[in-house]
Design an enzyme around this catalytic site. Sequence first.
Site, short mmCIF file in Angstrom:
data_model
loop_
_atom_site.label_atom_id
_atom_site.label_comp_id
_atom_site.label_asym_id
_atom_site.label_seq_id
_atom_site.Cartn_x
_atom_site.Cartn_y
_atom_site.Cartn_z
N GLU A 274 0.69 -1.10 0.21
CA GLU A 274 0.11 0.03 0.00
C GLU A 274 0.93 1.28 -0.44
O GLU A 274 0.47 2.22 -0.75
CB GLU A 274 -1.00 0.16 1.10
CG GLU A 274 -2.06 -1.22 1.60
CD GLU A 274 -3.11 -1.13 0.21
OE1 GLU A 274 -3.26 -0.19 -0.68
OE2 GLU A 274 -3.92 -1.59 -0.13
N ARG A 278 0.69 3.61 -3.40
CA ARG A 278 -0.05 5.28 -2.43
C ARG A 278 0.95 6.20 -2.43
O ARG A 278 1.02 7.21 -3.29
CB ARG A 278 -0.93 5.35 -1.98
CG ARG A 278 -2.00 3.72 -2.22
CD ARG A 278 -3.40 3.82 -0.70
NE ARG A 278 -3.44 2.02 -0.63
CZ ARG A 278 -5.31 2.99 -0.23
NH1 ARG A 278 -5.54 4.05 0.30
NH2 ARG A 278 -5.63 1.35 0.17
N ASP A 407 -5.73 -10.32 -8.67
CA ASP A 407 -5.63 -9.13 -9.30
C ASP A 407 -4.74 -8.65 -10.21
O ASP A 407 -4.41 -8.73 -10.56
CB ASP A 407 -6.33 -8.10 -8.37
CG ASP A 407 -6.60 -7.48 -7.74
OD1 ASP A 407 -5.46 -7.74 -7.39
OD2 ASP A 407 -7.04 -6.55 -7.14
N GLU A 542 -12.32 0.60 -10.07
CA GLU A 542 -12.09 0.03 -11.15
C GLU A 542 -13.01 -0.37 -12.17
O GLU A 542 -11.95 -0.70 -13.88
CB GLU A 542 -11.77 -1.36 -10.51
CG GLU A 542 -10.61 -2.03 -9.40
CD GLU A 542 -10.87 -1.26 -8.29
OE1 GLU A 542 -9.87 -1.71 -7.78
OE2 GLU A 542 -12.51 -1.20 -7.80
#
Length: 653
Positions: A274, A278, A407, A542
């Site tokens: 993360e 980010r 994913d 998404e």
Amino acid sequence: MHPPSRQDYVSLDFAGHGSGSYNNSKQWRRQSCWRKWKQLSRLQRSLILFILVLLFICGIASYPALTEHLRDGEQETDSNSVLKPVVPHVLPEPVKAGRPPLPEQTSQRKLSNKRGPPVLQNRLQKKGNASDTAVGDKAADSKIVGEEDGVISWRGAVIDTNQATEGTKDEENKEGSPANPKAKSSKESEGSWLEAVREAFRHAWKGYKDFAWGHDELRPLSKAYSEWFGLGLTLIDALDTMWILGLKEEFEEAKAWVASELTFNKNVDVNLFESTIRILGGLLSTYHLTGDTLFLDKAKDIGSRLMPAFNTPSKIPYSDVNIGKGTAHPPRWTSDSTVAEVTSIQLEFRELSRLTQEPEYQAAVAEVMKQVHKLDGKLDGLVPMFINTNNGQFTHQGIYTLGARADSYYEYLLKQWIQGGKKENQLLEDYLQAIEGVKKNLLQKSSPNGLTFVGELSHGQFSPKMDHLVCFLPGTLALGAHNGLPADHMDLAQQLMETCYQMYVQMETGLSPEIVHFNMHEGSTRDIDVKLADRHNLLRPETVESLFYLYRFTKDHKYQDWGYEILQNFNKYTKISSGGYTSINNVRDPDYPSPRDKMESFFLGETLKYLYLLFSDDPNLISLDQYVFNTEAHPLPIWPDTSDAHTQDAGGR
């Protein structure tokens, strides 16, 4: 011999009307009922009379609604009818641009809050399935709600590029003909839709600035903040969004905070994945867009502090790093990391090496890709969800998904290949094999309308479960086709794009749940079911991300229309009047969607950014031939040929 007669009974004789006979005449019954009524107490008789009067009044009051309902039912059963919500009490329809509606849909598009795209609605009508049409009507009607505007991280054979998208370009040329009035309206609506995104960002930023400035995330209902890493996560995630949207005043405010307040010298554990996508990604992207070395210096600082995560026996990184102490560790409950986390940090560390000329960053992430490439436990290129940091092997094998925990592995295979100038063939081969694995093992169609979806496989058993996170796939497939991969990738992208859109429009709020289950059995009346625990919406990006890619490559205006509908519903159901937007718990309840009191940083970092790019008709606004987006929507440059020759071996070949 007769038994002795019994002496324990009483004999009664009735006089009149024939002695000894039972009288069942109406007069006798009326007298009997009257006697019973008179035997009741005065309170009992008053109560009965009150109930009868109340029922009579209720019957009179409900009579008009009942007759209207029966009249509507007669209209619904008319075989020549189309989908017609009864009450056109919806948000005003935007100025549409794209494919003109079919003649039988024209009036419906003007009046209704439609639940599906014209293609799907027309398919329902052509099938002549009366029950399906009725279900569509009910779904449309259920979205009628009030107009209040107040309270009401996971994503995760080569052909010629021009051939890959030529068919869609031909269709666009037809749509731009004089016969299509919507082609002109596109230009008229572009400016207003772009401004609508800027306004949404300003409103979200107002809440953050007023109640959470310098903290990780806004709690808009509480007018407070929440901390995850204590590093101003929302502010850093939103830097390049403000630059792209042209919000220079807001950008300068945030830049001043980065210069004076942002420090990574903190005794705090951060998640490697993360914080990479980010913070490191956001700083690198903002450096490239602005040329300001302030952001590159901060990127170097956080990048070097994340490196202890790779000090493991297997070189598969730990999930957590203490950026102040320089130590790293797995989660308390396991020694595993998720596959998506360890394989979705490569774009950022590779770029950091290119900018700093310090190869250790790229070498660390390339080693991860090298090991995952050769591991056993894959199924036709599909990977399990977990990998052990001690021995470097897959764990919890036999479960394959394109949702959470796996994913962005597939996304970064393609994007690393593009970032490096399409020279790292191992990455391309793994990506192509994985897409074939998806087609073979995870791709199915729903019933009754044949929506193409990506399910999951658990120890050989197929599950029709699809995370909203999987809606990154249409955009990734389209990006691959644009870069010369097989044309059928674009075909599949368009099919999945419609499915992801249906995950929104079939919900009463017009917003997608976190997870859906598709019906596959013949006789199903609806394609999508949602379990109670899966009905939340986290303002995820998404679907609008993929809409951006599909519109950029096909110029089909329906993708812009779909995105604008989603933006309207975010404004209607998640916007907080005092500033900010909130995640919600229940997309099936438009009257009270149950706000969660949290605005994720990716709403500003991704969702609004992709909406803005979707509504822009400028292909050079973050050109996809010059930039590749990381999984947090931070654009990083595609390497020029002269700058990556020395990095090929480290890139995974």
